[in-house]
Design an enzyme around this catalytic site. Structure first.
Site, short mmCIF file in Angstrom:
data_model
loop_
_atom_site.label_atom_id
_atom_site.label_comp_id
_atom_site.label_asym_id
_atom_site.label_seq_id
_atom_site.Cartn_x
_atom_site.Cartn_y
_atom_site.Cartn_z
CE LYS A 95 3.36 3.18 3.20
NZ LYS A 95 3.09 3.27 4.53
CE1 TYR A 138 1.01 -0.35 4.54
CE2 TYR A 138 0.11 1.86 4.25
CZ TYR A 138 0.77 0.97 4.83
OH TYR A 138 1.50 1.16 6.11
CD GLU A 143 10.06 1.31 10.21
OE1 GLU A 143 9.91 2.21 9.61
OE2 GLU A 143 9.76 0.32 10.14
CG LEU A 184 8.31 2.33 4.62
CD1 LEU A 184 8.20 1.31 3.57
CD2 LEU A 184 7.14 3.10 4.96
N1 PMP Z 1 7.89 3.48 9.02
C1 PMP Z 1 6.61 2.94 8.83
C2 PMP Z 1 6.61 1.48 9.60
C3 PMP Z 1 5.49 3.58 8.34
O1 PMP Z 1 4.47 3.02 8.50
C4 PMP Z 1 5.53 4.85 7.74
C5 PMP Z 1 4.41 5.53 7.33
N2 PMP Z 1 3.72 4.96 6.29
C6 PMP Z 1 6.88 5.43 7.72
C7 PMP Z 1 7.88 4.87 8.11
C8 PMP Z 1 6.99 6.86 7.10
O2 PMP Z 1 6.95 6.73 5.57
P1 PMP Z 1 6.54 8.05 5.03
O3 PMP Z 1 6.98 9.20 5.36
O4 PMP Z 1 6.37 7.54 3.40
O5 PMP Z 1 4.90 8.36 5.41
#
Ligand code: PMP
Length: 276
Positions: A143, A30, A175, A199
């Site tokens: 993701k 996603y 994270e 991620l």
């Molecule tokens: N890490 C995780 C586990 C997340 O779910 C998200 C949010 N989708 C992020 C990092 C941050 O990613 P982004 O800046 O692309 O929203």
């Protein structure tokens, strides 16, 4: 409107098959894309990451990214969304249940919009975080729809009265529950390197670029729980949370207990970027 592959449906018309593999196995990926002032923010970066996730789990999207891009613009326009998000997912499709990839299944793409506000309160007052062991799998760079590890950790944080989770593996911070984590140490920005353990957030990538423009040194290396508690500043970044300062971790106050100066500089710069 709900986009299901190339069909435009109402919320009531859009149905998930009981044997959709996303529903049964979490077999899909996603993206969450921000819309500011009616414009899709960092769309290219999101579509690139989507492509990467799809390749990683060997799902062929129902149509090329260029068609998806057009459909997403149409979706935002149709819903007259000014500020919010587009949620988009692609599953391996519907097939009689069985773990192996089905031969005949056709991937299913769904997308819809949701109106949300910017996290202005969190950005100015800061948030509290709860530290928890990262028991997720070893492909956090994908993701994936499998968010159970994140869901359980986030719920644990909420029950402790905190707004975000900070994950650690063997004492090293990876994270956030739905964000990336940055600390300021010796006036340098430190964040976990992009690897299979995190991620690679789109916001994370933007912040690294903005910091470079601002002349703030960025070091991509893993840091420890001790580093976190001793940090000059801590913040999390995500599409939804933007740049949110973390002022307490498990009730321990970080530095002054207020959003730090480098965090505020980055927030300001980020604001300029989204208003472009
Ligand atoms: N890490 C995780 C586990 C997340 O779910 C998200 C949010 N989708 C992020 C990092 C941050 O990613 P982004 O800046 O692309 O929203």
């Amino acid at each position: 409107m709900i986009l299901v592959n190339d069909q435009w449906l109402s919320r009531g018309e859009a149905k998930v098959d009981i044997e959709d593999r996303g529903y049964q196995f979490g077999d899909g990926v996603y993206e969450v894309i921000r819309v500011y002032n009616g414009k899709l923010f960092a769309l290219d970066e999101h579509l690139q990451r989507l492509k990467r996730s799809l390749v990683a789990i060997r799902i062929k999207p129902p149509y090329p990214m260029e068609v998806l891009e057009k459909n997403l613009y149409q979706l935002v326009e149709h819903d007259q969304l000014t500020d919010g998000i587009v949620y988009l997912q692609v599953t391996r499709g519907q097939a009689p249940r069985g773990h192996g990839f089905p031969k005949a299944a056709q991937s299913v793409l769904t997308a819809y919009t949701k109106s949300i506000d910017r996290p202005l309160k969190e950005m100015t007052s800061g948030i509290s975080a709860h530290l928890t062991a990262d028991i997720r799998w070893l492909r956090c760079d994908i993701k994936s729809l499998n968010l159970l590890g994140n869901v359980l950790a986030k719920q644990e944080a909420l029950e402790k009265g905190c707004q975000e989770t900070i994950f650690h593996r063997d004492g090293m911070v990876t994270e956030g529950g739905s964000s990336n984590v940055f600390i300021v140490q010796n006036q340098q920005l430190v964040t976990h390197p992009s690897s299979h353990l995190i991620l690679n957030g789109i916001t994370r990538q933007q912040i690294i670029k903005l910091a470079t423009v601002l002349g703030i040194p960025v070091v991509e290396r893993a840091f420890s729980i001790d580093d976190l508690f001793a940090a000059e500043e801590v913040f999390v970044s995500s599409t939804v949370q933007e740049v949110s300062p973390v002022v307490t971790v498990d009730k321990v106050v970080i530095a002054s207990g207020k959003p730090g100066p480098l965090t505020q500089q980055l927030q300001k710069q980020f604001e300029t970027l989204i208003n472009k």
